[in-house]
Design a protein around this motif. Structure first.
Motif, short mmCIF file in Angstrom:
data_model
loop_
_atom_site.label_atom_id
_atom_site.label_comp_id
_atom_site.label_asym_id
_atom_site.label_seq_id
_atom_site.Cartn_x
_atom_site.Cartn_y
_atom_site.Cartn_z
N SER A 196 -13.18 10.90 -10.82
CA SER A 196 -13.78 11.38 -12.06
C SER A 196 -12.69 11.48 -13.12
N PRO A 197 -13.05 11.36 -14.40
CA PRO A 197 -12.05 11.59 -15.44
C PRO A 197 -11.42 12.98 -15.32
N TYR A 198 -12.27 13.95 -14.99
CA TYR A 198 -11.79 15.31 -14.73
C TYR A 198 -12.40 15.80 -13.43
N ASN A 199 -11.60 16.49 -12.64
CA ASN A 199 -12.07 17.01 -11.36
C ASN A 199 -11.80 18.51 -11.31
N LEU A 200 -12.84 19.28 -11.00
CA LEU A 200 -12.74 20.73 -10.98
C LEU A 200 -13.06 21.25 -9.59
N ALA A 201 -12.11 21.93 -8.98
CA ALA A 201 -12.30 22.49 -7.64
C ALA A 201 -12.49 24.00 -7.73
N TYR A 202 -13.57 24.48 -7.11
CA TYR A 202 -13.86 25.92 -7.13
C TYR A 202 -13.28 26.62 -5.90
N PHE A 203 -12.01 26.40 -5.68
CA PHE A 203 -11.29 27.11 -4.63
C PHE A 203 -9.80 27.01 -4.96
N PRO A 204 -8.99 27.94 -4.45
CA PRO A 204 -7.56 27.93 -4.77
C PRO A 204 -6.81 26.88 -3.97
N GLN A 205 -5.64 26.51 -4.46
CA GLN A 205 -4.84 25.50 -3.78
C GLN A 205 -4.42 25.96 -2.39
N TRP A 206 -4.25 27.28 -2.19
CA TRP A 206 -3.81 27.74 -0.88
C TRP A 206 -4.90 27.60 0.18
N MET A 207 -6.13 27.32 -0.24
CA MET A 207 -7.17 27.04 0.75
C MET A 207 -7.19 25.56 1.10
N GLY A 208 -6.81 24.72 0.15
CA GLY A 208 -6.77 23.28 0.38
C GLY A 208 -6.39 22.56 -0.89
N ASN A 209 -5.28 21.85 -0.88
CA ASN A 209 -4.77 21.19 -2.09
C ASN A 209 -5.23 19.74 -2.11
N PHE A 347 -10.50 27.46 8.61
CA PHE A 347 -9.68 28.26 7.70
C PHE A 347 -9.75 29.74 8.06
N ILE A 348 -10.95 30.23 8.34
CA ILE A 348 -11.13 31.64 8.70
C ILE A 348 -10.33 31.99 9.95
N GLU A 349 -10.36 31.13 10.94
CA GLU A 349 -9.63 31.41 12.17
C GLU A 349 -8.12 31.27 11.96
N THR A 350 -7.71 30.26 11.20
CA THR A 350 -6.29 30.05 10.95
C THR A 350 -5.67 31.23 10.22
N ARG A 351 -6.40 31.77 9.25
CA ARG A 351 -5.91 32.92 8.49
C ARG A 351 -6.19 34.25 9.19
N ASN A 352 -6.85 34.20 10.33
CA ASN A 352 -7.12 35.38 11.15
C ASN A 352 -7.94 36.43 10.41
N VAL A 353 -8.87 35.97 9.57
CA VAL A 353 -9.76 36.91 8.87
C VAL A 353 -11.12 36.99 9.55
N THR A 376 -12.81 45.91 16.24
CA THR A 376 -11.74 46.75 16.80
C THR A 376 -10.36 46.13 16.65
N SER A 377 -10.26 45.00 15.93
CA SER A 377 -8.98 44.30 15.79
C SER A 377 -8.23 44.76 14.54
N ASP A 378 -7.11 45.43 14.73
CA ASP A 378 -6.28 45.83 13.60
C ASP A 378 -5.68 44.61 12.90
N ASP A 379 -5.32 43.58 13.68
CA ASP A 379 -4.73 42.37 13.10
C ASP A 379 -5.68 41.69 12.12
N ILE A 380 -6.94 41.59 12.49
CA ILE A 380 -7.92 40.95 11.62
C ILE A 380 -8.11 41.76 10.34
N HIS A 381 -8.19 43.07 10.46
CA HIS A 381 -8.38 43.90 9.27
C HIS A 381 -7.18 43.83 8.34
N GLN A 382 -5.98 43.77 8.89
CA GLN A 382 -4.79 43.65 8.06
C GLN A 382 -4.75 42.30 7.35
#
Length: 424
Positions: A196-209, A347-353, A376-382
């Motif tokens: 496209s002449p212009y491309n707009l992504a509705y997500f941040p680069q840290w999710m996928g560049n 992505f959810i599993e990789t970022r442990n959210v 009950t996971s402290d790691d996931i909540h953090q």
């Protein structure tokens, strides 16, 4: 610029002191994940005095309450006699291997819509990239065109368009070209669709560049959070203050949501926790006596009003629900079905959210274990709190509005047609 060649993204700079109102036309599919990013961007554009039109491919009744609260114009091209295309496509993705059955009948209608509404110098068309009629019309007319991407794995990776689908769309485009005496017709392949002449992504680069040819606006959160809770939800939450609450939302595209809602509820009841189900199809769900007092069924609710009041969100791995959960720091349990949802689940599993579960393993026993493990996971909540900070650093709705405003100022086609634009 030659058709199909990506243009490097322009800088996102708010434009003030405009001499004219700009007209933005948004084309979208019928899922919430497609609608809300564009809707929230539109609210930002409306606040700056611009004109916005939404072009729907069907009469999506559920969006009307949102549209009717705003000055946005809504055009349902299958309900408009100027764009009648015979049998109406329906948004039933669970029964489609590809999207060609949905978009092929719309090629001619979209082409004519762009022809009828384009005003050189103050019109921009923002398009779900699968609608090839819009793209072709904009290339033919030299109209400013923006291709929208909702997730980091575009059509080429999701397998939405197979060879048969592309052939159907190519044939439809050839017919449009013939009817309009156009000799130069692009080859309808994934390279052309995704360029496209212009491309707009509705997500941040840290999710996928997706590279330098794509402008990553970030997640489009509401410009103003004025959502309120229905009275029944307020009462339900107040009576269960301090207790764990799980929210299940199958989105607008999950097949058989009532079936999966029943499994979620059974798992919650077994764990002794409460459950809120949000689905347009909850009427198909038969309440069981043992669920009494633990379940609240809702047809619709604005996520920004409820997500900060629940302990876990179970959903279909749609990017819209994912981004809202990240924004409020809520753990997630997802069941991907198709398209970008598998990337989102990874992505959810990789970022442990949160955790992901295959639909074959979506049973009461599995969910009972996973829900308890997540809660009950402290790691996931953090990890959720860390991601929440990253999400709140930017608002894709405002940034994308800045980007769209800037296009007519920087676009050579616009300045050639309207010298006034060059002085803005």
């Amino acid at each position: 610029m030659p058709p199909g060649k990506p243009r490097p993204p322009i800088s996102s700079q708010p434009i003030s002191g405009r001499a004219r109102i700009m007209n933005f036309h948004f084309f979208f599919m019928g899922s919430a994940g497609d609608f809300f990013p564009l809707f929230r961007t539109s609210i930002a554009l409306l606040s700056r005095g611009h004109s916005v039109t939404f072009v729907a491919s069907d009469e999506y009744v559920w969006i009307r309450p949102f549209i009717e609260k705003t000055p946005i114009s809504l055009v349902c091209i299958n309900a408009d006699t100027r764009f009648e295309q015979g049998e109406k496509p329906t948004f039933d993705v669970g029964g489609h291997r590809s999207l060609s059955d949905l978009v092929e009948p719309l090629v001619s209608a979209h082409f004519r819509y762009v022809q009828d509404t384009y005003v050189p110098g103050n019109t921009v068309f923002i398009n779900y990239i699968g609608y090839v009629g819009v793209k072709f019309a904009c290339e033919h007319l030299g109209a400013p065109y923006v291709g929208v991407l909702y997730a980091p794995n575009p059509l080429a990776e999701t397998g939405i368009f197979d060879d048969d689908s592309l052939a159907k769309l190519s044939g439809a485009l050839q017919r449009v070209a013939s009817d309009n005496h156009i000799s130069l017709v692009p080859t309808v392949d994934l390279t052309w669709i995704l360029s496209s002449p212009y491309n707009l992504a509705y997500f941040p680069q840290w999710m996928g560049n997706l590279g330098e040819s794509v402008f990553h606006a970030g997640f489009p959160y509401p410009v103003k959070n004025d959502a309120t809770l229905p009275g029944e939800v307020v009462v339900f939450l107040a009576e269960r203050k301090g207790e764990k609450i799980v929210l299940f939302t199958p989105g607008t595209s999950m097949p058989d949501p009532a079936f999966y809602a029943g499994i979620v509820i059974e798992a919650c009841v077994q764990l002794g926790i409460h459950c809120i189900v949000v689905s347009h199809q909850i009427g198909q769900l038969a309440l069981q006596p043992e669920w009494h007092g633990r379940v609240l069924l809702l047809g619709q609710i604005e996520f920004e009003a409820i997500f900060d009041k629940v302990d876990l969100v179970i959903h279909h791995a749609g990017v819209g629900t994912l981004s809202e959960a990240l924004r409020f720091g809520v753990p997630q349990l997802v069941k991907p079905e198709f398209w970008d949802q598998f990337y989102n689940a990874s992505f959810i599993e990789t970022r442990n959210v949160g955790r992901a579960v295959k639909k074959e393993a979506f049973t009461r026993e599995t969910l009972t274990y996973l829900i308890d493990d997540i809660l009950t996971s402290d790691d996931i909540h953090q990890a959720c709190k860390k991601m929440q900070v990253e999400c709140l650093n930017q608002n894709g709705a405002v940034i994308s509005a800045d980007f769209l405003e800037s296009i007519l100022v920087h676009d050579k086609v616009a300045s050639q047609h309207d010298p006034v634009v060059e002085t803005l």
